[in-house]
Every structure is written in structure tokens, then in C-alpha cells.
Design a protein around this motif. Sequence first.
Motif, PDB file in Angstrom:
ATOM      1  N   TYR A 174       0.864  -1.228   0.222  1.00 38.09           N
ATOM      2  CA  TYR A 174       0.024   0.045  -0.073  1.00 38.09           C
ATOM      3  C   TYR A 174       0.617   1.294   0.132  1.00 38.09           C
ATOM      4  O   TYR A 174       0.366   2.323  -0.379  1.00 38.09           O
ATOM      5  CB  TYR A 174      -1.003   0.051   1.107  1.00 38.09           C
ATOM      6  N   ASP A 175       2.154   1.026   0.194  1.00 37.19           N
ATOM      7  CA  ASP A 175       3.041   2.304   0.298  1.00 37.19           C
ATOM      8  C   ASP A 175       3.386   2.717  -1.120  1.00 37.19           C
ATOM      9  O   ASP A 175       3.832   3.872  -1.396  1.00 37.19           O
ATOM     10  CB  ASP A 175       4.416   1.957   1.200  1.00 37.19           C
ATOM     11  N   VAL A 176       3.373   1.775  -2.113  1.00 35.12           N
ATOM     12  CA  VAL A 176       4.018   2.154  -3.261  1.00 35.12           C
ATOM     13  C   VAL A 176       2.967   1.669  -4.477  1.00 35.12           C
ATOM     14  O   VAL A 176       3.177   2.107  -5.798  1.00 35.12           O
ATOM     15  CB  VAL A 176       5.175   1.196  -3.689  1.00 35.12           C
ATOM     16  N   MET A 177       1.799   1.268  -4.200  1.00 35.34           N
ATOM     17  CA  MET A 177       0.920   0.981  -5.201  1.00 35.34           C
ATOM     18  C   MET A 177       0.138   2.264  -5.995  1.00 35.34           C
ATOM     19  O   MET A 177       0.105   3.299  -5.316  1.00 35.34           O
ATOM     20  CB  MET A 177      -0.264   0.125  -4.904  1.00 35.34           C
ATOM     21  N   ARG A 178      -0.106   1.739  -7.184  1.00 33.75           N
ATOM     22  CA  ARG A 178      -0.716   3.116  -7.919  1.00 33.75           C
ATOM     23  C   ARG A 178      -2.344   2.825  -7.495  1.00 33.75           C
ATOM     24  O   ARG A 178      -2.938   1.569  -7.415  1.00 33.75           O
ATOM     25  CB  ARG A 178      -0.861   2.864  -9.428  1.00 33.75           C
ATOM     26  N   GLN A 179      -3.124   3.883  -7.265  1.00 35.19           N
ATOM     27  CA  GLN A 179      -4.361   3.490  -6.827  1.00 35.19           C
ATOM     28  C   GLN A 179      -5.459   5.105  -7.242  1.00 35.19           C
ATOM     29  O   GLN A 179      -4.828   5.943  -7.845  1.00 35.19           O
ATOM     30  CB  GLN A 179      -4.758   3.559  -5.443  1.00 35.19           C
ATOM     31  N   LEU A 194     -10.678  -4.984  -6.457  1.00 36.34           N
ATOM     32  CA  LEU A 194      -9.249  -4.294  -6.929  1.00 36.34           C
ATOM     33  C   LEU A 194      -9.178  -2.777  -6.309  1.00 36.34           C
ATOM     34  O   LEU A 194     -10.134  -1.839  -6.153  1.00 36.34           O
ATOM     35  CB  LEU A 194      -9.366  -3.884  -8.476  1.00 36.34           C
ATOM     36  N   ILE A 195      -8.252  -2.616  -5.546  1.00 36.98           N
ATOM     37  CA  ILE A 195      -7.861  -1.347  -4.860  1.00 36.98           C
ATOM     38  C   ILE A 195      -6.679  -0.525  -5.294  1.00 36.98           C
ATOM     39  O   ILE A 195      -6.348   0.638  -5.163  1.00 36.98           O
ATOM     40  CB  ILE A 195      -7.815  -1.511  -3.275  1.00 36.98           C
ATOM     41  N   GLY A 196      -5.704  -1.443  -6.183  1.00 37.40           N
ATOM     42  CA  GLY A 196      -4.600  -0.847  -6.791  1.00 37.40           C
ATOM     43  C   GLY A 196      -3.924  -2.045  -7.642  1.00 37.40           C
ATOM     44  O   GLY A 196      -4.424  -2.814  -8.037  1.00 37.40           O
ATOM     45  N   ALA A 197      -2.667  -1.251  -7.975  1.00 34.25           N
ATOM     46  CA  ALA A 197      -1.828  -2.104  -8.933  1.00 34.25           C
ATOM     47  C   ALA A 197      -0.373  -1.634  -8.725  1.00 34.25           C
ATOM     48  O   ALA A 197      -0.111  -0.575  -8.389  1.00 34.25           O
ATOM     49  CB  ALA A 197      -2.271  -2.006 -10.385  1.00 34.25           C
ATOM     50  N   LEU A 198       0.529  -2.592  -9.269  1.00 42.50           N
ATOM     51  CA  LEU A 198       2.126  -2.299  -9.139  1.00 42.50           C
ATOM     52  C   LEU A 198       2.715  -2.628 -10.336  1.00 42.50           C
ATOM     53  O   LEU A 198       2.461  -3.539 -11.060  1.00 42.50           O
ATOM     54  CB  LEU A 198       2.651  -2.962  -8.018  1.00 42.50           C
ATOM     55  N   HIS A 199       3.423  -1.649 -10.751  1.00 47.19           N
ATOM     56  CA  HIS A 199       4.343  -2.093 -11.919  1.00 47.19           C
ATOM     57  C   HIS A 199       5.798  -2.410 -11.213  1.00 47.19           C
ATOM     58  O   HIS A 199       6.189  -1.722 -10.281  1.00 47.19           O
ATOM     59  CB  HIS A 199       4.549  -0.910 -12.685  1.00 47.19           C
TER      60      HIS A 199
END
Length: 324
Positions: free
Chosen positions: A202-207, A309-314
Motif C-alpha cells: 500500500y506504500d507504493v501501489m498505484r490507486q 481491486l484497490i490498486g496495482a503495481l508495476h
Amino acid sequence: MKNMHAYLLSGKNTISTEAEALVSLAARLDDTFIKAVEILLACKGRVVVTGIGKSGHIGRKIAATLASTGSPAFFVHSAEAVHGDLGMVTGEDVVIAISYSGQSNELSTILPVIRRLGTKVIGIGGNPSSDLAKMSDIFLNAHVEKEACPLGLAPTASTTVTLALGDALAVACLEARHFGASDFARSHPGGALGRRLLTHVYDVMRQGDDLPITTPDTPLTQALAIMSSKRMGMTCVIDKHGKPIGIFTDGDLRRLIQKEGDIRHYLIKDVMSAQPKSIASDALAVEAASVMETARVSHILVTDSNGVLIGALHMHDLMTAKVI
């Protein structure tokens, strides 16, 4: 060439002398070491390490090691203690006093005052009959048979042994307190280990508005526009409950064009990859990196406890955060 051989021989002799001193130290550790550890574990204040000269330099490192491994500690130079810094010491502290000769004038001056405070003193030195030994509650013998210095003057083997004793105390306390990697990370938040063990998904995800989202019936051309605007190299496909059912990436697009040519008639549900990889938001970011590496993907979706879905990471997000 002759001089070079002498340099090598000197280096080996120095290391061998110090190694022998360490082996001798390990062999003679006894109940006094146990008592020293018990005093440190019972400390309600701080561990105050003090010394002067080379002992002072070693003391600074010992204090730093204690502080970073769960035993709050700081260093006070013995000469400065004589001129006011002794006011930092309280009766709830434990003092580790270091002097190889055990006859340091500065320590001989401040230790009686420290003892009157009720402060426990752990002495580390090379002379069990010294003033330091007599004024300590526990004395740890750091005696060495010889220094690595051929003149027998420069503290070499003796400082190595003293440093090892400090490390031994710190590690014994660490193990007794069950001080783990996560505790260590909290003491080193700016280091690589700290980032790996303290950074969550949650510190780095896109949201929110930064998240590219489409529904199954979204035309592919519209989905591509969303992908371009969000600049994440993919779009998440969700059902009517907000749960991810697919993902479509830049890589999928290239492969589709190569195979089909004209792709304008497709809906996103026709070309998406089903069952995308996902992870919980409270997982460590390094766990997300591991999942992505194992699956050989550059993206991972983030879901809540209900699978929404609440976020995504690359992968680049993890690199930017210096998690990997």
C-alpha cells in the motif's frame, strides 16, 4: 619483489596474531560474561559506553552496535565525562568502561562517581588487577599475549579482542530479546534491509485516478486510450463487483497486432489475460516483487480482503522505491 614478500608476510602475521587472540578469548569466556549479559538485559535506562584513545574509538563502535541491535546505547568520551558529560549518566543506566591498561586517569576519576549513583559498571580491559577491574561490578578480561605491532606498542590485537567482546555482548542480548530482522529494519529505515522489511504494497501501489480500469465490454480502442493516459503499460479488467477478472498489457498488444493485424473490432474481454496475479495491500512490497519475478510478469494487481481491486503495481514502482 623482496619487499613485496615482506609486506605479505607482515600482513599474514598480523592477521594470525589477532586471530589467535580471538580464539584465546573465546576459550576463556566464563560466568562473568553471563553476568555481564544479565546486567545489560536488566538495564532500565541506557547503556553508556566510555573510554579514551583507541579504547574510545572501539567504544563508539560497540555503542553503535548495541543501539542498532535492541540495546539503547550511546558513547561518552571519558575526558568529556570529567568535564560535564557525566551528567548524562543516571542510576538506571549501565556503564561499559573500556581501558586495556585499566589505569586510565579519566576512568579512575569518573567511576567512583558513577558507582555512587548506583549505576552498574561493566569493565573491559587487559589487567584483572587494575583499578578498572576493582571498580567494576563485572570485569571482562580482554588480555592478549602480544600485540600484532612488532614494537608491542600500537593497540592492535587488544582492540580487536575488545571489539569482539562488545559484539559478543550485543549479539547475546539480541538473541535473548528475540530481536528479529523486522526489529533490525526499524533501526535502519534508510538502508536496503529497512526498505525491504518496512515497505508494504500500500506504500507504493498505484490507486484511485492513477489506476487504469476497464470493464469486459470496453472496446479495445477505448482501453488503449485509457492505458496511454494512465501510463502504466496495462489496464485492469474488473467485473460488476469491482473484482479483477483480467489484465491487458503493452506486451499483449504487441503480440495481438503481430498475430491479427487489424485489432479495432475487439472488446477487451476478447484479448485480456484471465486470472491476473494479485496480492493483498498489507503484504510486503518485496513479496510482490517475488511473485512478479516467479510469474515473469511486470504488473501485479492489489485487492482487498473481499477480492475487490484497490490498486496495482508495476515493477518500476518497486525499483523507484528501492525495494529491488
